[in-house]
Design an enzyme around this catalytic site. Structure first.
Site, PDB file in Angstrom:
ATOM      1  N   ASN A  87      42.792  43.624  40.421  1.00 53.88           N
ATOM      2  CA  ASN A  87      43.908  42.882  40.352  1.00 53.88           C
ATOM      3  C   ASN A  87      43.395  41.541  40.116  1.00 53.88           C
ATOM      4  OD1 ASN A  87      46.618  41.431  40.143  1.00 53.88           O
ATOM      5  ND2 ASN A  87      45.395  40.812  42.216  1.00 53.88           N
ATOM      6  N   TYR A 154      38.960  34.889  28.123  1.00 52.26           N
ATOM      7  CA  TYR A 154      40.172  35.505  28.707  1.00 52.26           C
ATOM      8  C   TYR A 154      40.513  36.836  27.715  1.00 52.26           C
ATOM      9  CZ  TYR A 154      44.352  36.900  31.275  1.00 52.26           C
ATOM     10  OH  TYR A 154      45.277  37.426  32.154  1.00 52.26           O
ATOM     11  N   LYS A 158      39.694  40.941  28.613  1.00 50.70           N
ATOM     12  CA  LYS A 158      40.898  41.940  29.183  1.00 50.70           C
ATOM     13  C   LYS A 158      40.860  42.856  27.986  1.00 50.70           C
ATOM     14  CE  LYS A 158      42.759  39.934  32.553  1.00 50.70           C
ATOM     15  NZ  LYS A 158      42.601  40.996  33.957  1.00 50.70           N
ATOM     16  N   THR A 191      53.235  32.826  38.748  1.00 48.32           N
ATOM     17  CA  THR A 191      52.060  32.792  39.556  1.00 48.32           C
ATOM     18  C   THR A 191      51.513  31.550  39.246  1.00 48.32           C
ATOM     19  OG1 THR A 191      50.637  33.960  38.045  1.00 48.32           O
ATOM     20  CG2 THR A 191      51.758  35.346  39.650  1.00 48.32           C
TER      21      THR A 191
END
Length: 251
Positions: A87, A154, A158, A191
């Site tokens: 995670n 990023y 991913k 978050t």
């Protein structure tokens, strides 16, 4: 006994996943740079076996030593399943190509791509002879499928983790006691990562206003809601090895 290794448990989705896993028949290994004392207290109150491993996921030697310790502590004669949730992740640097430093790019790739690859590799190597349910979930992102201005690193990591997931799953399908390896795209969540995104300069991140609107319009899912979907998927007996699951198709 079921055993779980979860990275990035100091806050956010990782913390919520661990809470969803609280059960007296579960042993949970939490991995993060900083320990989450609230999780430790809650685990003690709920009689859950929880152990913390402080690890900098940018340092490969630390990862390997930690995984050796964790996997050596598992009682192979009394296991109903072993699970890994990769995670931990970072969104920085949020900058167009040419503006981010080499060090910033390297740090992102180490945490988002190299660390889960090494963790998965160690998991498979140390459990290949164990005949039990084994599932690895790599937390991905919708950014893996489309270019986003300012998120080149990023997006690339991913996309990389999704392809790694598919490749590892392909290999595990022919293993004697193979693991199931899948990716999970959680969508937009409320978050600290989202706070970082909203604080970006528009010259670095062209879509910053869109993410500000997500927050203002209440479109961000809570980590608890997302964690419940992830854990439900983790325990599903219908997991398709190598598949990239999107939360939108699970709710």
């Amino acid at each position: 006994m079921k055993y779980f290794i979860v990275t990035g448990t100091s806050k956010g989705l990782g913390e919520s996943v661990v809470k969803q896993l609280f059960h007296e028949n579960h042993t949970i290994f939490c991995v993060s740079r900083k320990q989450n004392n609230d999780l430790k207290r809650l685990a003690q109150e709920n009689h859950v076996n929880l152990y913390y491993f402080s690890c900098d996921l940018q340092k490969l030697e630390e990862i390997e030593k930690m995984m050796e310790k964790i996997l050596a502590s598992i009682d192979v004669s009394n296991t109903e399943g072993i699970y890994l949730v990769n995670n931990a992740g970072v969104v920085d640097p949020i900058k167009p190509v040419g503006k981010a430093s080499s060090r910033e790019v390297e740090a992102n790739i180490r945490v988002n791509l190299i660390a889960p690859m090494v963790l998965t590799s160690q998991f498979i190597a140390h459990t290949e002879g164990i005949n039990t349910e084994k599932v690895i979930i790599n937390v991905s992102s919708g950014a893996a499928n489309r270019p986003i201005y300012g998120w080149s690193t990023y997006c690339s990591t991913k996309a990389g983790i999704d392809m790694f997931t598919k490749s590892a799953a392909l290999e595990q399908k022919s293993a004697q006691f193979g693991a199931k390896v899948i990716s999970f795209s959680p969508g937009v969540m409320d978050t600290d990562m989202q706070k970082t995104i909203r604080q970006s300069d528009k010259t670095d991140f062209a879509d910053v206003e869109t993410f500000i609107q997500y927050n203002e319009q209440g479109m961000l899912r809570t980590p608890g809601f997302v964690a419940a979907s992830l854990v439900k998927l983790l325990f599903s007996h219908e997991i398709e090895n190598g598949k990239v699951y999107d939360i939108k198709n699970l709710i």
